[in-house]
Design a protein around this motif. Structure first.
Motif, PDB file in Angstrom:
ATOM      1  N   PHE A 160       7.982   0.380  -4.249  1.00  0.00           N
ATOM      2  CA  PHE A 160       6.926  -0.586  -3.979  1.00  0.00           C
ATOM      3  C   PHE A 160       6.794  -0.641  -2.462  1.00  0.00           C
ATOM      4  O   PHE A 160       7.791  -0.766  -1.759  1.00  0.00           O
ATOM      5  CB  PHE A 160       7.293  -1.974  -4.519  1.00  0.00           C
ATOM      6  N   ARG A 161       5.583  -0.565  -1.950  1.00  0.00           N
ATOM      7  CA  ARG A 161       5.373  -0.535  -0.494  1.00  0.00           C
ATOM      8  C   ARG A 161       4.186  -1.408  -0.136  1.00  0.00           C
ATOM      9  O   ARG A 161       3.138  -1.345  -0.788  1.00  0.00           O
ATOM     10  CB  ARG A 161       5.120   0.902  -0.030  1.00  0.00           C
ATOM     11  N   LYS A 162       4.361  -2.204   0.902  1.00  0.00           N
ATOM     12  CA  LYS A 162       3.269  -3.020   1.416  1.00  0.00           C
ATOM     13  C   LYS A 162       2.496  -2.171   2.417  1.00  0.00           C
ATOM     14  O   LYS A 162       3.084  -1.616   3.346  1.00  0.00           O
ATOM     15  CB  LYS A 162       3.820  -4.278   2.088  1.00  0.00           C
ATOM     16  N   VAL A 163       1.186  -2.048   2.207  1.00  0.00           N
ATOM     17  CA  VAL A 163       0.353  -1.241   3.098  1.00  0.00           C
ATOM     18  C   VAL A 163      -0.777  -2.096   3.642  1.00  0.00           C
ATOM     19  O   VAL A 163      -1.214  -3.061   3.021  1.00  0.00           O
ATOM     20  CB  VAL A 163      -0.221   0.005   2.376  1.00  0.00           C
ATOM     21  N   ASP A 199      -1.268  -8.926   7.896  1.00  0.00           N
ATOM     22  CA  ASP A 199      -2.687  -9.278   7.917  1.00  0.00           C
ATOM     23  C   ASP A 199      -3.211  -9.524   6.500  1.00  0.00           C
ATOM     24  O   ASP A 199      -2.563  -9.230   5.507  1.00  0.00           O
ATOM     25  CB  ASP A 199      -3.522  -8.213   8.651  1.00  0.00           C
ATOM     26  N   ILE A 200      -4.397 -10.082   6.420  1.00  0.00           N
ATOM     27  CA  ILE A 200      -5.000 -10.483   5.143  1.00  0.00           C
ATOM     28  C   ILE A 200      -5.277  -9.279   4.257  1.00  0.00           C
ATOM     29  O   ILE A 200      -5.210  -9.380   3.036  1.00  0.00           O
ATOM     30  CB  ILE A 200      -6.286 -11.290   5.429  1.00  0.00           C
ATOM     31  N   ASP A 201      -5.567  -8.137   4.837  1.00  0.00           N
ATOM     32  CA  ASP A 201      -5.900  -6.947   4.056  1.00  0.00           C
ATOM     33  C   ASP A 201      -4.673  -6.243   3.461  1.00  0.00           C
ATOM     34  O   ASP A 201      -4.829  -5.305   2.691  1.00  0.00           O
ATOM     35  CB  ASP A 201      -6.669  -5.939   4.931  1.00  0.00           C
ATOM     36  N   ALA A 202      -3.485  -6.684   3.815  1.00  0.00           N
ATOM     37  CA  ALA A 202      -2.276  -6.020   3.320  1.00  0.00           C
ATOM     38  C   ALA A 202      -2.160  -6.211   1.808  1.00  0.00           C
ATOM     39  O   ALA A 202      -2.450  -7.281   1.280  1.00  0.00           O
ATOM     40  CB  ALA A 202      -1.041  -6.579   4.008  1.00  0.00           C
ATOM     41  N   HIS A 203      -1.746  -5.157   1.131  1.00  0.00           N
ATOM     42  CA  HIS A 203      -1.564  -5.218  -0.320  1.00  0.00           C
ATOM     43  C   HIS A 203      -0.387  -4.333  -0.709  1.00  0.00           C
ATOM     44  O   HIS A 203       0.097  -3.527   0.084  1.00  0.00           O
ATOM     45  CB  HIS A 203      -2.847  -4.799  -1.053  1.00  0.00           C
ATOM     46  N   TRP A 204       0.069  -4.477  -1.938  1.00  0.00           N
ATOM     47  CA  TRP A 204       1.224  -3.741  -2.426  1.00  0.00           C
ATOM     48  C   TRP A 204       0.787  -2.580  -3.309  1.00  0.00           C
ATOM     49  O   TRP A 204      -0.172  -2.697  -4.076  1.00  0.00           O
ATOM     50  CB  TRP A 204       2.137  -4.663  -3.232  1.00  0.00           C
ATOM     51  N   VAL A 205       1.505  -1.453  -3.186  1.00  0.00           N
ATOM     52  CA  VAL A 205       1.295  -0.302  -4.063  1.00  0.00           C
ATOM     53  C   VAL A 205       2.641   0.073  -4.683  1.00  0.00           C
ATOM     54  O   VAL A 205       3.705  -0.196  -4.117  1.00  0.00           O
ATOM     55  CB  VAL A 205       0.692   0.924  -3.323  1.00  0.00           C
ATOM     56  N   HIS A 206       2.569   0.681  -5.858  1.00  0.00           N
ATOM     57  CA  HIS A 206       3.750   1.184  -6.545  1.00  0.00           C
ATOM     58  C   HIS A 206       3.608   2.699  -6.636  1.00  0.00           C
ATOM     59  O   HIS A 206       2.604   3.203  -7.140  1.00  0.00           O
ATOM     60  CB  HIS A 206       3.861   0.575  -7.950  1.00  0.00           C
ATOM     61  N   ALA A 207       4.592   3.423  -6.116  1.00  0.00           N
ATOM     62  CA  ALA A 207       4.555   4.891  -6.111  1.00  0.00           C
ATOM     63  C   ALA A 207       5.712   5.434  -6.937  1.00  0.00           C
ATOM     64  O   ALA A 207       6.866   5.058  -6.731  1.00  0.00           O
ATOM     65  CB  ALA A 207       4.641   5.412  -4.685  1.00  0.00           C
ATOM     66  N   SER A 208       5.367   6.311  -7.882  1.00  0.00           N
ATOM     67  CA  SER A 208       6.367   6.972  -8.707  1.00  0.00           C
ATOM     68  C   SER A 208       5.920   8.422  -8.869  1.00  0.00           C
ATOM     69  O   SER A 208       4.954   8.711  -9.584  1.00  0.00           O
ATOM     70  CB  SER A 208       6.480   6.290 -10.071  1.00  0.00           C
ATOM     71  N   VAL A 217       0.310   6.764  -7.772  1.00  0.00           N
ATOM     72  CA  VAL A 217       0.294   5.649  -6.832  1.00  0.00           C
ATOM     73  C   VAL A 217      -0.783   4.679  -7.306  1.00  0.00           C
ATOM     74  O   VAL A 217      -1.940   5.062  -7.471  1.00  0.00           O
ATOM     75  CB  VAL A 217      -0.014   6.114  -5.383  1.00  0.00           C
ATOM     76  N   GLU A 218      -0.367   3.424  -7.532  1.00  0.00           N
ATOM     77  CA  GLU A 218      -1.316   2.428  -8.022  1.00  0.00           C
ATOM     78  C   GLU A 218      -1.080   1.090  -7.336  1.00  0.00           C
ATOM     79  O   GLU A 218       0.035   0.781  -6.928  1.00  0.00           O
ATOM     80  CB  GLU A 218      -1.208   2.278  -9.541  1.00  0.00           C
ATOM     81  N   GLU A 219      -2.146   0.303  -7.211  1.00  0.00           N
ATOM     82  CA  GLU A 219      -2.015  -1.034  -6.628  1.00  0.00           C
ATOM     83  C   GLU A 219      -1.241  -1.916  -7.581  1.00  0.00           C
ATOM     84  O   GLU A 219      -1.315  -1.758  -8.799  1.00  0.00           O
ATOM     85  CB  GLU A 219      -3.396  -1.640  -6.357  1.00  0.00           C
ATOM     86  N   THR A 271       0.876  -6.135  -7.763  1.00  0.00           N
ATOM     87  CA  THR A 271       0.867  -7.511  -7.254  1.00  0.00           C
ATOM     88  C   THR A 271       2.233  -7.863  -6.668  1.00  0.00           C
ATOM     89  O   THR A 271       3.255  -7.274  -7.056  1.00  0.00           O
ATOM     90  CB  THR A 271       0.551  -8.495  -8.387  1.00  0.00           C
ATOM     91  N   PRO A 272       2.271  -8.849  -5.784  1.00  0.00           N
ATOM     92  CA  PRO A 272       3.569  -9.311  -5.264  1.00  0.00           C
ATOM     93  C   PRO A 272       4.489  -9.833  -6.370  1.00  0.00           C
ATOM     94  O   PRO A 272       5.705  -9.677  -6.283  1.00  0.00           O
ATOM     95  CB  PRO A 272       3.191 -10.426  -4.285  1.00  0.00           C
ATOM     96  N   ASP A 273       3.928 -10.412  -7.425  1.00  0.00           N
ATOM     97  CA  ASP A 273       4.754 -10.898  -8.536  1.00  0.00           C
ATOM     98  C   ASP A 273       5.498  -9.757  -9.223  1.00  0.00           C
ATOM     99  O   ASP A 273       6.657  -9.905  -9.613  1.00  0.00           O
ATOM    100  CB  ASP A 273       3.895 -11.646  -9.561  1.00  0.00           C
ATOM    101  N   LYS A 274       4.843  -8.605  -9.379  1.00  0.00           N
ATOM    102  CA  LYS A 274       5.512  -7.445  -9.988  1.00  0.00           C
ATOM    103  C   LYS A 274       6.603  -6.903  -9.068  1.00  0.00           C
ATOM    104  O   LYS A 274       7.635  -6.427  -9.534  1.00  0.00           O
ATOM    105  CB  LYS A 274       4.499  -6.356 -10.323  1.00  0.00           C
ATOM    106  N   VAL A 275       6.377  -6.976  -7.773  1.00  0.00           N
ATOM    107  CA  VAL A 275       7.393  -6.542  -6.815  1.00  0.00           C
ATOM    108  C   VAL A 275       8.634  -7.424  -6.952  1.00  0.00           C
ATOM    109  O   VAL A 275       9.761  -6.930  -7.045  1.00  0.00           O
ATOM    110  CB  VAL A 275       6.849  -6.592  -5.373  1.00  0.00           C
ATOM    111  N   LEU A 276       8.435  -8.734  -7.000  1.00  0.00           N
ATOM    112  CA  LEU A 276       9.553  -9.664  -7.081  1.00  0.00           C
ATOM    113  C   LEU A 276      10.270  -9.617  -8.433  1.00  0.00           C
ATOM    114  O   LEU A 276      11.416 -10.042  -8.543  1.00  0.00           O
ATOM    115  CB  LEU A 276       9.074 -11.091  -6.797  1.00  0.00           C
TER     116      LEU A 276
END
Length: 187
Positions: free
Chosen positions: A140-143, A151-160, A164-166, A168-173
């Motif tokens: 999981f990486r914040k980009v 910044d406001i545009d930052a979002h999380w992606v999951h890479a396997s 690579v797909e977007e 949520t922070p809840d899935k990261v946690l």
């Protein structure tokens, strides 16, 4: 004869106790918490403090334990709580400041420690899928589009692998974290 030996032992104990950290009087005994001579157990605590923090803090979550029945390692799936931000100042000597810069006079008390909070932001998580012997890792990486990951545009992606797909922070946690990567926040 036995009385003389006993008195000599007491005198020697009194003499040695002045130079020992243990009540037994033996100068080589420094473990007062569990001395074999006095057979006195005491509650002790030990605290390690960090003198300098890195710009990227990597925390390893040990997910292996020994199985006494099989004699083999096994993976533990216990939930480990972690957060999107981490304040490291309670774990740091001198409030997290570099020990060489605590005060102009070299005194840590002359430094304003209240302004030296050491805040970190979660920037990546590596998750292990599988068992103790083998498996697969995903990230999981914040980009963000700019240099500031806060910044406001930052979002999380999951890479396997190639996927690579977007996410949520809840899935990261909620993931079974193996490695946590935190970047120091510039105040």
């Amino acid at each position: 004869m036995t009385q003389d030996l006993h008195e000599q032992r007491n005198a020697l104990d009194r003499l040695l106790s002045k130079h020992s950290t243990c009540l037994c009087g033996n100068p080589s005994c420094v473990n007062e918490a569990d001395c074999l001579v006095t057979m006195v157990r005491r509650s002790v605590s030990k605290r390690l403090l960090i003198s300098r923090l890195p710009s990227v803090l990597i925390l390893h979550v040990n997910r292996q334990e020994f199985c006494p029945q099989s004699g083999l390692p096994r993976k533990t799936r216990k939930k480990v709580l972690f957060s999107m931000e981490l304040d490291m100042s309670p774990f740091c000597a001198f409030g997290g400041q570099d020990w060489r810069a605590v005060g102009s006079d070299g005194n840590p008390s002359s430094c304003d420690l209240k302004s030296s909070k050491m805040m970190y932001d979660l920037c990546a998580v590596i998750e292990h899928h599988g068992g103790a012997i083998g498996g697969h890792y995903s990230t999981f990486r914040k980009v963000s589009s700019g240099p500031d990951r806060r910044d406001i545009d930052a979002h999380w992606v999951h890479a396997s692998d190639v996927l690579v797909e977007e996410t949520t922070p809840d899935k990261v946690l909620a993931c079974e974290a193996y490695l946590l990567f935190y970047e120091r926040r510039e105040l």
